[in-house]
Design an enzyme around this catalytic site. Structure first.
Site, PDB file in Angstrom:
ATOM      1  CG  ASP A 189      -1.662   1.272   1.401  1.00 12.79           C
ATOM      2  OD1 ASP A 189      -2.400   1.633   0.479  1.00 12.79           O
ATOM      3  OD2 ASP A 189      -1.499   1.934   2.448  1.00 12.79           O
ATOM      4  CG  ASP A 207      -1.006   2.489   7.178  1.00 13.78           C
ATOM      5  OD1 ASP A 207      -1.448   2.462   6.011  1.00 13.78           O
ATOM      6  OD2 ASP A 207      -0.972   3.517   7.870  1.00 13.78           O
ATOM      7  CG  ASP A 252      -4.110  -0.870   3.525  1.00 23.24           C
ATOM      8  OD1 ASP A 252      -4.516  -0.671   2.366  1.00 23.24           O
ATOM      9  OD2 ASP A 252      -3.366  -0.091   4.134  1.00 23.24           O
TER      10      ASP A 252
END
Length: 775
Positions: free
Chosen positions: A318, A517, A521
């Site tokens: 991410d 995080d 996600d």
């Protein structure tokens, strides 16, 4: 029922550990008693028979329990061997086997307990009390009673009770229990502190940002408990080895008896084929690796996660909060004529003091770093997701989105221009109005982590074949970041559902790890073969969904975790294969009649001990992570702070570019000369000091031929551009410049700003690398 069964299982495990230790002592005494009886010409059989019977009873219960759980192990061979020793009246051999069985189990529990020590230490240091400021003074309360927004004081030697914002000017913190950093770290006002770290300096003031249940340490406690309760996959793998090893041992024993006609040879084969703790050496190695990783701030929840991490070939990242800091940082201040950048920031940060929003806190911290005097706002009102309004020093101040700041007024040309500028650069911003007038815009950007480039390079060197950046951002913004970091692919404008589909597609081509995080996600982390969460300040949902959690807010711990997991898996597999191979060799020797049962039992125990101690090698860090830092952390922090202090200088140069871009006006010459003084008096002294004093000191740490040559070349280019600007400014003294000269001045300033920012980023990554504490 499940929750009630867990304490019972722990009690049973506790009794079992002490049972094996006690059995080892009792059987040893019975062995000695039998030996004394033989010396006295008395019958030694009874003590030895009792020893065999005791161990048979315990081993039978344990083997039946294992079979009930559909697990088979080489303990079955130990049972057969002791039964055979009784039937063949080889009581001494049977007693020796019984002692080896009990002592092997006791050794296994000792080894496993040693491997778990680092995990247990985390639990023992859990914060329990807090000191809260109240109107009457300071009160001591349980950490669980702290509420968001409480003003706390953390005394010297105490643990920080909850995640919070540092209000003191500086703080010295021992973060080793949470992050694995061995040296105390200096934190500055405005930094976010994690619960569980120890105050190694004087008393500090803290504003609670989370409750104890939401804080970092509470998450660690939950996840460590899961890690301790998990069973390593190599335990099952070892059991599968046992499925062919047991029939092979029985076959060799049967052939030895059939060919030689000597039943003792069959017994000897079974004796050396009973490596009681041998198969357990693999989980010892896995637990040791999990323990080592925890000491470095990498929580691997179970053995399955460790094995999957070791096998990872594809890594999906991410962007926001993982590759970047996840916090909006001030990168520039744009103001219309009549307003000063620092004054706009000061008033905006004064108002933002009452907000818990991350952007607001970032602006407050930046104002404090610039030593701007903040005032207490009154009548402050916050509109969630939009911004704030209030009174600061008698002025009406609004900070936030453009619609909130305009308060119904039409968008002016200056604001429209800044919106286009922000869109072109991929920036966000907080607009500021003072007494109803547009006063400026605070330009914000999410910065790359200092350790991100190095972490990605190390992952590729470690054997990761493909890296993919996955983001919900616009394609152009995501591609810019991905190109700067060297990703193999970039997938932008993805929803959480799209992220899950992308991760599953990567999993189809090889073992895939997902690093993230945020709450959005969590589904992708769960879909990956191994999910990795940035848990130091990430969302609880992502930490719960992940298999691995980085407890320290540093991406470079990921390649370190990869090295640890691969080494642990290698040692575990090595222990299984080596132990089985040595046992197989001893079986052949025994089948040929060269290894009697009693000696075979001693040989078998030697194999077991050697393999278990080999497994404990996983407690030691990999060789590449044993070097100590070359640069003191405090020095690196001070050098980075100098760059922060020069940020207003770069803001001033950018503001001059905007001014000079507006064409000729009466104050143009004054602006040109003012910028020349800023460059000469504030920027160049810093660069000369670095070139003449700092770089010679850093060269021995970096090593190699002229290791600072490339950085020095950048200095020379900065000096050249600065000198060229100064020469042109001197030539224009008292003369109104024409458009061509203005264009050249702007070009020089733009080039200087770009090179200085790049140079600062290179230096900060170098400082970070040289000061990285890796004991």
């Amino acid at each position: 029922m499940q929750s009630a069964s867990k304490p019972a299982e722990r009690d049973l495990a506790y009794l079992t550990r002490h049972l094996h230790k006690s059995l080892a002592v009792i059987i040893a005494l019975l062995l000695v008693a039998g030996g004394v009886a033989r010396l006295l010409d008395a019958s030694p059989s009874l003590p030895w028979i009792v020893a065999i019977a005791l161990m048979l009873a315990v081993a039978s219960v344990e083997s039946l329990h294992a079979l009930a759980q559909r697990r088979a192990g080489v303990d079955v061979l130990a049972l057969l061997t002791m039964v055979g020793a009784l039937l063949l009246q080889q009581y001494l051999a049977g007693a020796v086997i019984a002692f080896m069985f009990a002592s092997g189990r006791a050794l296994e529990e000792y080894s496993s307990g040693r491997a778990r020590q680092a995990l247990s230490a985390l639990l023992e240091r859990s914060p329990r009390i807090a000191h809260r400021r109240v109107s009457s003074g300071i009160e001591e309360i349980p950490a669980e009673q702290v509420q968001i927004g409480d003003q706390l004081i953390v005394k010297s030697g105490e643990a920080v009770p909850v995640d919070g914002l540092l209000l003191s000017a500086t703080a010295e913190l021992d973060e080793s229990a949470v992050t694995g950093e061995s040296l105390p770290r200096r934190r500055m006002r405005g930094d976010q502190l994690m619960s569980g770290v120890i105050n190694a300096g004087g008393p500090l003031d803290l504003q609670a940002l989370k409750t104890a249940q939401q804080s970092t340490y509470a998450g660690i406690v939950r996840m460590v408990t899961e890690a301790q309760a998990a069973k390593a996959p190599f335990t099952r793998l070892a059991d599968r080895y046992a499925l062919w090893f047991i029939p092979a041992a029985l076959l060799v024993a049967g052939l030895a008896w059939a060919i030689s006609g000597d039943v003792l040879r069959a017994l000897a084969v079974l004796v050396v084929a009973t490596p009681c703790p041998l198969i357990l050496a693999a989980p010892v190695a896995i637990i040791a690796s999990i323990s080592l990783a925890a000491k470095r701030g990498i929580l691997i929840k179970n053995g399955t996660a460790l094995e999957q991490l070791a096998n990872a070939k594809n890594l999906v990242f991410d962007k926001t909060g993982t590759l970047t800091t996840g916090r909006q940082q001030l990168v520039g201040i744009e103001t219309p004529p009549g307003f000063q950048p620092d004054e706009v920031l000061r008033l905006a940060a004064s108002l933002d003091q009452v907000s818990q929003h991350n952007t607001a806190q970032s602006l407050v911290a930046e104002a404090q770093r610039r030593d701007l005097a903040l005032s207490i706002p009154v009548q402050a009102q916050e509109t969630p997701g939009e911004g704030l309004r209030g009174q600061v020093e008698g002025k009406t101040v609004a900070v936030g989105s453009l619609p909130l700041v305009l308060d119904g007024a039409s968008v002016d040309h200056w604001s429209e221009t800044r919106l286009r500028y922000m869109a072109l650069r991929g920036l966000s911003g907080a607009f500021v109005a003072i007494d109803g007038q547009m006063a400026g815009v605070l330009l914000l950007a999410d910065q790359l982590r200092l350790d991100t480039p190095r972490a990605l390079r190390e992952l590729h060197r470690a054997g990761v074949e493909r890296t993919v950046m996955l983001s919900g951002d616009r394609q152009d913004v995501a591609e810019t970041v991905a190109l700067a970091l060297g990703f193999d692919a970039v997938l932008a404008e993805r929803t959480p559902a799209d992220k899950v589909a992308a991760v599953k597609a990567e999993c189809a081509s090889g073992t895939t790890a997902m690093v993230g995080d945020g709450i959005n996600d969590a589904p992708a982390l769960a879909a990956a073969d191994v999910g990795i969460a940035m848990g130091a300040r990430g969302a609880g949902a992502s930490a719960e969904a992940a298999d691995v959690v980085l407890l320290v807010d540093r991406l470079d711990r990921l390649p370190e975790g990869l090295h640890i997991s691969r080494r642990g898996r290698h040692i575990a597999l090595q222990s299984v294969i080596a132990g089985m191979g040595l046992s197989a060799l001893a079986m052949l020797i025994a089948a040929l009649g060269y290894l009697p049962p009693v000696i075979g039992a001693l040989v078998q125990e030697g194999i077991d001990v050697a393999v278990i101690f080999n497994a404990l090698r996983a407690l030691r860090p990999p060789r590449q992570h044993r070097a100590e830092a070359a640069m003191p952390v405090e020095l690196a922090d001070r050098l980075r702070m100098q760059h922060s202090e020069l940020q207003p200088v770069l803001d001033r140069l950018e503001q001059a570019c905007t001014t000079l871009n507006g064409g000729l006006h009466p104050s143009t010459s004054d602006e040109i000369n003012a910028v020349s003084r800023v460059i000469r008096e504030q920027l160049l002294p810093h660069e000369r000091e670095d070139e003449e004093q700092l770089y010679p000191a850093l060269a021995p740490m970096v090593r190699g031929f002229d290791p600072m040559g490339a950085m020095s070349h950048t200095h020379r280019e900065i000096f050249r551009l600065a000198r060229r600007y100064e020469q042109l400014a001197d030539n224009l003294a008292g003369v109104q410049p024409d458009e061509l000269q203005l264009q050249e001045l702007r070009r020089l300033l733009f080039s200087l700003i770009a090179i200085v920012r790049l140079h600062f980023a290179q230096e900060e990554e170098l400082y970070f690398t040289l000061s990285d504490s890796q004991p």
